[in-house]
Design an enzyme around this catalytic site. Sequence first.
Site, PDB file in Angstrom:
ATOM      1  CE  LYS A  75      37.936  42.419 -59.026  1.00 40.07           C
ATOM      2  NZ  LYS A  75      36.678  43.165 -58.960  1.00 40.07           N
ATOM      3  CB  CYS A  76      39.710  39.465 -50.131  1.00 41.53           C
ATOM      4  SG  CYS A  76      39.975  38.417 -48.693  1.00 41.53           S
ATOM      5  N   GLY A  77      36.841  38.385 -49.197  1.00 43.99           N
ATOM      6  CA  GLY A  77      35.821  38.488 -48.160  1.00 43.99           C
ATOM      7  C   GLY A  77      36.241  39.393 -47.022  1.00 43.99           C
ATOM      8  CG  LEU A  78      39.297  38.499 -44.682  1.00 43.22           C
ATOM      9  CD1 LEU A  78      40.674  38.038 -44.205  1.00 43.22           C
ATOM     10  CD2 LEU A  78      38.296  38.429 -43.539  1.00 43.22           C
ATOM     11  CB  THR A  79      37.715  43.617 -49.569  1.00 41.73           C
ATOM     12  OG1 THR A  79      38.491  42.686 -50.344  1.00 41.73           O
ATOM     13  CG2 THR A  79      37.894  45.014 -50.148  1.00 41.73           C
TER      14      THR A  79
END
Length: 198
Positions: A75-79
């Site tokens: 659940k990360c912007g970098l996922t």
Amino acid sequence: MKHMRKLIFTLALVGLFSCQNKAQSNSDSPNITIQQQNMEKQSIYQFVVNDINGKEFDFSSLKGKKILVVNTASKCGLTPQYKELQALYEKYAENGLVIVGFPANNFMGQEPGSNEEIAEFCQANYGVTFPMMEKISVQGKDMHPLYAFLTQKDLNGHSDSKVEWNFQKYLINEEGYLVEVFSPRTKPMDEKILKALQ
């Protein structure tokens, strides 16, 4: 009187050589050996971890391969980097690259799921086929020993680092030694990483 002077001179010489020999013996190999042993870099092959399905994963089974270790989150912007990691794996697997993912919940709770949920997420959304390990901690008091190795120069012989965020990347060479650290925002297909894999 002459005999007395000779005797004093001889005793002085003996004392001088004795001091020199003692000093030399004190700086000889035992201390140097201890220092060298303390500075010897370790390899990743010492670690046995559990994969995301609970089975043992022995890093020594990867001898002769390049290894890219990545801490991941769902659940990360970098996922979306999962997609590029999979593409990188598919492109270089035949050349001996193995990507090893370690889910971690250290950054703003961005990996809250169980191992089962993470495995399902990776497969369903990104078709991940590279090895994924069970969820661990990559910083703080409960840091996993593998990440202590990756982040401490005293252990890896390369550099000190701090895991800044999800998707930080550590490149291990074919002998099991750390050779490069890439920031979370360095994408898997970035030229820096591709060049390091050549």
